[in-house]
Design a protein around this motif. Sequence first.
Motif, PDB file in Angstrom:
ATOM      1  N   LYS A 150       8.609  17.534  -8.039  1.00 36.42           N
ATOM      2  CA  LYS A 150       8.524  18.926  -7.544  1.00 36.42           C
ATOM      3  C   LYS A 150       9.745  19.711  -7.987  1.00 36.42           C
ATOM      4  O   LYS A 150      10.815  19.166  -8.055  1.00 36.42           O
ATOM      5  N   THR A 188       5.035   7.012   5.270  1.00 41.74           N
ATOM      6  CA  THR A 188       4.817   7.347   3.858  1.00 41.74           C
ATOM      7  C   THR A 188       5.069   8.844   3.630  1.00 41.74           C
ATOM      8  O   THR A 188       5.745   9.226   2.669  1.00 41.74           O
ATOM      9  N   VAL A 210      -0.935  12.289  -0.726  1.00 42.93           N
ATOM     10  CA  VAL A 210      -0.600  10.895  -0.994  1.00 42.93           C
ATOM     11  C   VAL A 210      -1.706  10.064  -0.357  1.00 42.93           C
ATOM     12  O   VAL A 210      -2.162  10.391   0.740  1.00 42.93           O
ATOM     13  N   ARG A 211      -2.141   9.015  -1.072  1.00 48.00           N
ATOM     14  CA  ARG A 211      -3.284   8.278  -0.522  1.00 48.00           C
ATOM     15  C   ARG A 211      -3.000   6.788  -0.353  1.00 48.00           C
ATOM     16  O   ARG A 211      -2.518   6.131  -1.283  1.00 48.00           O
ATOM     17  N   HIS A 212      -3.277   6.280   0.849  1.00 50.79           N
ATOM     18  CA  HIS A 212      -3.242   4.828   1.082  1.00 50.79           C
ATOM     19  C   HIS A 212      -4.595   4.259   0.662  1.00 50.79           C
ATOM     20  O   HIS A 212      -5.618   4.807   1.049  1.00 50.79           O
ATOM     21  N   VAL A 259       0.838  -1.212   0.000  1.00 46.55           N
ATOM     22  CA  VAL A 259       0.000   0.000   0.000  1.00 46.55           C
ATOM     23  C   VAL A 259       0.870   1.257   0.000  1.00 46.55           C
ATOM     24  O   VAL A 259       0.616   2.210  -0.748  1.00 46.55           O
ATOM     25  N   ARG A 260       1.934   1.240   0.818  1.00 48.55           N
ATOM     26  CA  ARG A 260       2.780   2.442   0.918  1.00 48.55           C
ATOM     27  C   ARG A 260       3.550   2.682  -0.384  1.00 48.55           C
ATOM     28  O   ARG A 260       3.631   3.798  -0.877  1.00 48.55           O
ATOM     29  N   THR A 263       0.740  18.545  -1.417  1.00 48.80           N
ATOM     30  CA  THR A 263       0.880  17.222  -2.027  1.00 48.80           C
ATOM     31  C   THR A 263       0.021  16.243  -1.228  1.00 48.80           C
ATOM     32  O   THR A 263       0.121  16.179  -0.008  1.00 48.80           O
ATOM     33  N   ALA A 281       7.975  10.508   1.315  1.00 52.09           N
ATOM     34  CA  ALA A 281       7.643  11.432   0.221  1.00 52.09           C
ATOM     35  C   ALA A 281       8.464  12.718   0.369  1.00 52.09           C
ATOM     36  O   ALA A 281       9.033  13.224  -0.609  1.00 52.09           O
ATOM     37  N   SER A 331       1.260   4.067  -3.010  1.00 54.85           N
ATOM     38  CA  SER A 331       0.903   5.488  -2.831  1.00 54.85           C
ATOM     39  C   SER A 331       2.073   6.398  -3.229  1.00 54.85           C
ATOM     40  O   SER A 331       1.855   7.483  -3.770  1.00 54.85           O
ATOM     41  N   LEU A 332       3.289   5.937  -2.979  1.00 58.16           N
ATOM     42  CA  LEU A 332       4.460   6.770  -3.311  1.00 58.16           C
ATOM     43  C   LEU A 332       4.766   6.750  -4.814  1.00 58.16           C
ATOM     44  O   LEU A 332       5.412   7.656  -5.330  1.00 58.16           O
ATOM     45  N   LEU A 357       3.516   9.757  -6.717  1.00 59.36           N
ATOM     46  CA  LEU A 357       4.023  11.055  -6.286  1.00 59.36           C
ATOM     47  C   LEU A 357       4.525  11.851  -7.497  1.00 59.36           C
ATOM     48  O   LEU A 357       5.326  11.340  -8.279  1.00 59.36           O
ATOM     49  N   HIS A 358       4.028  13.056  -7.644  1.00 64.86           N
ATOM     50  CA  HIS A 358       4.482  13.845  -8.796  1.00 64.86           C
ATOM     51  C   HIS A 358       5.785  14.587  -8.471  1.00 64.86           C
ATOM     52  O   HIS A 358       6.121  14.799  -7.301  1.00 64.86           O
TER      53      HIS A 358
END
Lengths: 110, 221
Positions: free
Chosen positions: A110, B70, B56-58, A99-100, B54, B74, A103-104, A107-108
């Motif tokens: 920057k 997380t 971020v979604r679990h 899951v982690r 920003t 990030a 989600s990463l 990530l867009h």
Amino acid sequence: MIGMQMVAIIFALWMIYFSYLHYRRGEFSKVEFTLWEALWVGLIFVVIFPVSVKFILQAFSITRTFDLVVIVGVVVLFGVTFRNYVIVKRIERKLENSVRNDSLKNLHDK
Amino acid sequence: MKTYVVIPAHNEAARISHVLADVRSHVPDYGVIVVDDGSKDDTAAVAKKVMDVTVVRHRINLGKGAALKTGCEAAMKYGADILVLMDADGQHKASDVPKIVETLKNEQADIVFGARTIGRDMPFMMMVGNKFLSVAISLLFGYYVSDTQSGFRAFRAGVYPALAWSGVAYEAETEMIVRAAKNKLKFSQMQIQTLYHDKYKGTTVFDGVRILFNILMWKFL
């Protein structure tokens, strides 16, 4: 004692059916299926012929076959609980990482 | 120095926009990362509407510790130098964010823990449990942090590998302290103001018992 023996036999037969069902659904391998069936058939055998385990009772100074079944049951339960704990921990860790990481991934920059 | 505020959030659609607006108004030049920890409400959607945040979604709810991890990872990917952790329920004041960063810099600390004021506002069980955990950590690790469960803290990105916790739930905050103590990180504390909006959220008595059990595990195993 006959009543208890009947209950144990019905339970074991029920479990034989369930083991077969899991095998047919492809959830058990042939080895797993054989091991489980052997366990339930063994239980039926001991329930019908309690004297067959007399040598074990004498070796461990246990009075009745019923006591032996209870002791073995408790030991097996502890083992199963520990195994389940390890499996749950492993699955939790894998799920968390999946899951982690997922989600990463989104990530867009920057 | 690039500073990021990491905010783990779970079902905070009602408060998150206010919290983010507050953070933006006090530290407009800091990066802000919201980790929506599998919320069932519109937390992520609401947070995304705030400028320059920003999100971020679990996919599923993992727990506060995992969400913090997380968020920190990030921030590390974005090249953060300093990370500030704060809660999404509005219990922390955004005006404390620049103060905690200043404390970190001025005192040349590796990590600064925000300590909530103990008073009538803090629920009684939380106060007793918190003190008990503080004393337990102090006795076992020689590191006295007056508010072990405060989610408001700041640390230098360089010490993140030493802090990186494995706990996925509320024990992560305590694990962070234990790891800081084990790695002999220089720490400081700062008084912060707290507003308790929801008495059903946060650490429960059962969490406290689990955390104490974990503290003993971290010490002896």
